[in-house]
Design a protein around this motif. Structure first.
Motif, PDB file in Angstrom:
ATOM      1  N   ASN A  24      -0.955  -2.309   5.403  1.00  0.00           N
ATOM      2  CA  ASN A  24      -1.231  -2.673   4.085  1.00  0.00           C
ATOM      3  C   ASN A  24       0.043  -3.575   3.258  1.00  0.00           C
ATOM      4  O   ASN A  24      -0.155  -4.273   2.682  1.00  0.00           O
ATOM      5  CB  ASN A  24      -1.884  -1.628   3.536  1.00  0.00           C
ATOM      6  CG  ASN A  24      -3.559  -1.204   4.092  1.00  0.00           C
ATOM      7  OD1 ASN A  24      -3.774  -2.217   4.576  1.00  0.00           O
ATOM      8  ND2 ASN A  24      -4.002  -0.159   3.785  1.00  0.00           N
ATOM      9  N   ARG A  27       1.081  -6.798   4.580  1.00  0.00           N
ATOM     10  CA  ARG A  27       0.021  -7.600   4.458  1.00  0.00           C
ATOM     11  C   ARG A  27       0.141  -8.097   3.066  1.00  0.00           C
ATOM     12  O   ARG A  27       0.024  -9.166   2.681  1.00  0.00           O
ATOM     13  CB  ARG A  27      -1.173  -7.005   4.828  1.00  0.00           C
ATOM     14  CG  ARG A  27      -2.476  -8.286   4.777  1.00  0.00           C
ATOM     15  CD  ARG A  27      -3.748  -7.725   5.311  1.00  0.00           C
ATOM     16  NE  ARG A  27      -3.673  -7.524   6.530  1.00  0.00           N
ATOM     17  CZ  ARG A  27      -3.659  -6.466   7.217  1.00  0.00           C
ATOM     18  NH1 ARG A  27      -4.060  -5.295   6.690  1.00  0.00           N
ATOM     19  NH2 ARG A  27      -3.781  -6.425   8.849  1.00  0.00           N
ATOM     20  N   SER A  28       0.056  -7.268   1.973  1.00  0.00           N
ATOM     21  CA  SER A  28       0.193  -7.509   0.647  1.00  0.00           C
ATOM     22  C   SER A  28       1.537  -8.075   0.272  1.00  0.00           C
ATOM     23  O   SER A  28       1.516  -8.810  -0.562  1.00  0.00           O
ATOM     24  CB  SER A  28       0.253  -6.081  -0.198  1.00  0.00           C
ATOM     25  OG  SER A  28       1.291  -5.466  -0.331  1.00  0.00           O
ATOM     26  N   GLN A  29       2.665  -8.234   1.166  1.00  0.00           N
ATOM     27  CA  GLN A  29       3.940  -8.799   0.886  1.00  0.00           C
ATOM     28  C   GLN A  29       4.076 -10.282   1.866  1.00  0.00           C
ATOM     29  O   GLN A  29       5.101 -10.773   1.813  1.00  0.00           O
ATOM     30  CB  GLN A  29       5.229  -8.071   0.921  1.00  0.00           C
ATOM     31  CG  GLN A  29       5.141  -6.751  -0.071  1.00  0.00           C
ATOM     32  CD  GLN A  29       5.917  -5.983   0.318  1.00  0.00           C
ATOM     33  OE1 GLN A  29       7.391  -6.135   0.665  1.00  0.00           O
ATOM     34  NE2 GLN A  29       5.941  -4.752   0.008  1.00  0.00           N
ATOM     35  N   SER A  76       0.145  -0.937  -4.322  1.00  0.00           N
ATOM     36  CA  SER A  76      -0.639  -1.745  -5.065  1.00  0.00           C
ATOM     37  C   SER A  76      -0.269  -3.024  -4.536  1.00  0.00           C
ATOM     38  O   SER A  76       0.801  -3.563  -4.254  1.00  0.00           O
ATOM     39  CB  SER A  76      -0.741  -1.725  -6.418  1.00  0.00           C
ATOM     40  OG  SER A  76       0.593  -2.037  -7.039  1.00  0.00           O
ATOM     41  N   ALA A  77      -1.202  -4.068  -4.532  1.00  0.00           N
ATOM     42  CA  ALA A  77      -1.099  -5.483  -3.836  1.00  0.00           C
ATOM     43  C   ALA A  77      -0.972  -6.269  -5.289  1.00  0.00           C
ATOM     44  O   ALA A  77      -1.520  -5.835  -6.472  1.00  0.00           O
ATOM     45  CB  ALA A  77      -2.165  -5.647  -3.158  1.00  0.00           C
ATOM     46  N   ASP A  79      -2.639  -8.802  -6.065  1.00  0.00           N
ATOM     47  CA  ASP A  79      -3.930  -9.417  -6.540  1.00  0.00           C
ATOM     48  C   ASP A  79      -4.777  -8.433  -6.742  1.00  0.00           C
ATOM     49  O   ASP A  79      -6.038  -8.674  -6.820  1.00  0.00           O
ATOM     50  CB  ASP A  79      -4.283 -10.567  -5.452  1.00  0.00           C
ATOM     51  CG  ASP A  79      -4.314  -9.628  -4.044  1.00  0.00           C
ATOM     52  OD1 ASP A  79      -4.892 -10.514  -3.161  1.00  0.00           O
ATOM     53  OD2 ASP A  79      -3.853  -8.490  -3.794  1.00  0.00           O
ATOM     54  N   THR A  80      -4.527  -7.042  -7.018  1.00  0.00           N
ATOM     55  CA  THR A  80      -5.515  -5.779  -7.355  1.00  0.00           C
ATOM     56  C   THR A  80      -5.279  -5.522  -8.747  1.00  0.00           C
ATOM     57  O   THR A  80      -4.223  -5.748  -9.070  1.00  0.00           O
ATOM     58  CB  THR A  80      -5.487  -4.934  -6.358  1.00  0.00           C
ATOM     59  OG1 THR A  80      -4.387  -4.372  -6.262  1.00  0.00           O
ATOM     60  CG2 THR A  80      -5.740  -5.654  -5.002  1.00  0.00           C
ATOM     61  N   THR A  84      -3.769   0.245  -4.214  1.00  0.00           N
ATOM     62  CA  THR A  84      -4.238   0.102  -3.063  1.00  0.00           C
ATOM     63  C   THR A  84      -4.574   1.164  -2.003  1.00  0.00           C
ATOM     64  O   THR A  84      -4.960   1.341  -1.045  1.00  0.00           O
ATOM     65  CB  THR A  84      -4.149  -1.258  -2.307  1.00  0.00           C
ATOM     66  OG1 THR A  84      -2.756  -0.997  -2.047  1.00  0.00           O
ATOM     67  CG2 THR A  84      -4.147  -2.314  -3.017  1.00  0.00           C
TER      68      THR A  84
END
Length: 98
Positions: A24, A27-29, A76-77, A79-80, A84
């Motif tokens: 996760n 992916r978020s980065q 946390s991402a 875009d949220t 997360t």
């Protein structure tokens, strides 16, 4: 193939749980999250991905050092609106070939 970082989950955690956290975060980065794999009780993270994950370490990879989280890390991402995930803790030995 690039060098790999082998991560052993702490007692009470599964490799799948730890891999999900790293996947996760990668992916978020915008990193190749599919390159993070579970092999038995280890999580395998390519060194180039581990080196590019945003962390608070001054340099990466530290060699033959043991790290344990002292408190949960909220992930946390960008875009949220909220966390997360929460990394509760696990021990990591980097640069160990055994």
């Amino acid at each position: 193939m690039s060098d790999e970082i082998h991560i052993l989950p702490a007692e009470g955690q599964s490799a799948e749980e730890v891999a999900e956290i790293f996947t996760n975060a990668a992916r978020s980065q915008g990193l190749d999250a599919d390159a993070i794999n579970v092999d038995g009780d280890e999580v395998i993270v390519p060194e180039d991905i581990a080196a590019n994950l945003r962390t608070n370490l001054g340099s990466f990879p530290p060699v033959n050092q043991l790290y344990t989280l002292k408190e949960p890390v909220h992930l946390s991402a960008t875009d949220t609106t909220g966390p997360t995930g929460v990394l509760q803790g696990f021990d990591v030995i980097v640069g160990h070939n055994g």
